[in-house]
Design an enzyme around this catalytic site. Structure first.
Site, PDB file in Angstrom:
ATOM      1  CG  ASP A   1      -1.781   1.230   1.348  1.00 46.10           C
ATOM      2  OD1 ASP A   1      -2.240   1.716   0.293  1.00 46.10           O
ATOM      3  OD2 ASP A   1      -1.997   1.740   2.462  1.00 46.10           O
TER       4      ASP A   1
ATOM      5  N   GLY B   1      -3.259   8.938  -3.464  1.00 46.65           N
ATOM      6  CA  GLY B   1      -4.614   9.318  -3.870  1.00 46.65           C
ATOM      7  C   GLY B   1      -4.729  10.652  -4.565  1.00 46.65           C
TER       8      GLY B   1
ATOM      9  CG  ASN C   1      -9.494   1.045  -2.452  1.00 52.40           C
ATOM     10  OD1 ASN C   1     -10.485   0.485  -2.865  1.00 52.40           O
ATOM     11  ND2 ASN C   1      -9.031   0.854  -1.226  1.00 52.40           N
ATOM     12  CB  THR C   2      -4.968   5.241  -5.263  1.00 50.77           C
ATOM     13  OG1 THR C   2      -5.775   5.804  -4.226  1.00 50.77           O
ATOM     14  CG2 THR C   2      -4.690   6.297  -6.304  1.00 50.77           C
TER      15      THR C   2
ATOM     16  CD  GLU D   1      -2.035   8.173   7.730  1.00 48.67           C
ATOM     17  OE1 GLU D   1      -1.083   8.848   8.158  1.00 48.67           O
ATOM     18  OE2 GLU D   1      -1.924   7.261   6.904  1.00 48.67           O
TER      19      GLU D   1
ATOM     20  CB  THR E   1      -6.351   1.176   2.578  1.00 49.98           C
ATOM     21  OG1 THR E   1      -5.768   2.455   2.353  1.00 49.98           O
ATOM     22  CG2 THR E   1      -6.044   0.252   1.438  1.00 49.98           C
ATOM     23  CG  HIS E   2      -6.379   5.472   5.547  1.00 56.44           C
ATOM     24  ND1 HIS E   2      -5.592   5.000   4.526  1.00 56.44           N
ATOM     25  CD2 HIS E   2      -5.545   6.057   6.430  1.00 56.44           C
ATOM     26  CE1 HIS E   2      -4.329   5.294   4.791  1.00 56.44           C
ATOM     27  NE2 HIS E   2      -4.265   5.928   5.945  1.00 56.44           N
TER      28      HIS E   2
HETATM   29  N1  DGL Z   1      -4.096   3.638   0.227  1.00 56.87           N
HETATM   30  C1  DGL Z   1      -4.823   4.690  -0.441  1.00 56.87           C
HETATM   31  C2  DGL Z   1      -6.082   4.084  -1.083  1.00 56.87           C
HETATM   32  O1  DGL Z   1      -6.583   3.051  -0.676  1.00 56.87           O
HETATM   33  C3  DGL Z   1      -5.175   5.816   0.510  1.00 56.87           C
HETATM   34  C4  DGL Z   1      -3.985   6.647   0.946  1.00 56.87           C
HETATM   35  C5  DGL Z   1      -3.287   7.359  -0.206  1.00 56.87           C
HETATM   36  O2  DGL Z   1      -3.874   8.301  -0.770  1.00 56.87           O
HETATM   37  O3  DGL Z   1      -2.186   6.978  -0.540  1.00 56.87           O
HETATM   38  O4  DGL Z   1      -6.580   4.636  -2.025  1.00 56.87           O
END
Ligand code: DGL
Length: 264
Positions: free
Chosen positions: A10, A43, A74-75, A151, A184-185
């Protein structure tokens, strides 16, 4: 060194929600986690940049001999899966298809999706849901403030509730019965989101669905090697201090020593 582990990456700490679900479903497997903390957030960055970062993160995990790659972001899943599948001779699982599959069980076919700007702008959730449920009304909204709130440990703070009320307005107006937590958050904000939307809305946690997909793939491809005994290793690309602190909110004491590495 862990061998034939499941490699999970991630942009930072958020993918630990996916790590945790996989750990529960496949407790005997070795798991290797990489958080690209030097370059988080993904993101807000362009698709080309995120693709490059994802390729570099995956190359690090491939060098460690992982047998499966889980893109727990996800991104990165939204923009980098084709490039990752082309570059690496490994099964690659992202978080979007599993989340969409669960969302397609919506009863009224009105589905909300929330995520980072990169994820929402990619249109990948909309596409994946429409492939399964062509008449679905998909309302997709970027919620960039949710990541810093999670966070900060403010997931259930009044500020988070007010922010959610603002962001979720179009979804409430559209009378969705299902909301995909496309970042993810966001599972950390589950209580706040449920409170704002009401109990009639089903929240889809991509982390849970992705872990189920990993377990399914293990069965299909005979990948399981439980004799390896469930070892875990954690890597980050910046100094580990913040990751260790925030990571405990996700994983508790399961979070072991975290090592800083250079990738790319
Ligand atoms: N891990 C990112 C997501 O799931 C969220 C944090 C980011 O923007 O890097 O999209």
């Amino acid at each position: 060194m862990l061998h034939r582990a499941i490699g999970i990456f991630d942009s930072g700490v958020g993918g630990l929600t996916v790590f945790k679900e996989i750990m529960h479903l496949l407790p005997g497997e070795d798991l290797l986690y990489l958080g690209d903390t030097a370059r988080v957030p993904y993101g807000t960055k362009s698709a080309a940049t995120v693709e490059q970062y994802a390729l570099e993160a995956a190359a690090f995990l491939a060098d460690q001999g992982v047998k499966l790659l889980v893109v727990a972001c996800n991104t990165a899943s939204a923009v980098a899966l084709p490039a990752l599948r082309e570059r690496f001779q490994l099964p690659v699982i992202g978080v979007i298809e599993p989340g969409a599959r669960r969302a397609a069980r919506s009863l009224n076919h009105r589905i909300g999706v929330i995520g980072t700007e990169g994820t929402i702008n990619s249109g990948r959730y909309r596409e994946a849901i429409h492939a399964l449920l062509p008449d679905a009304q998909v309302v997709a909204v970027p919620c960039p403030l949710f990541v810093p709130l999670a966070e900060e440990g403010w997931a259930e703070h009044e500020v988070a509730r007010l922010t959610a009320q603002e962001y979720l307005q179009p979804l409430i107006a559209a009378q969705i019965d299902t909301l995909v937590l496309g970042c993810t958050h966001y599972p950390l904000l589950r209580n706040t989101l449920q409170q704002v939307l009401g109990p009639q809305v089903q929240l889809v946690d991509s982390a849970e669905e992705t872990a189920l997909r990993v377990a399914e793939l293990f069965r299909e491809q005979g990948l399981a090697r439980p004799e390896h005994g469930g070892r875990r290793a954690f890597f980050v690309t910046d100094v580990p201090t913040r990751f260790e602190r925030v990571g405990r909110a996700f994983l508790g004491d399961v979070l072991g020593p975290v090592k800083q590495v250079r990738i790319g």
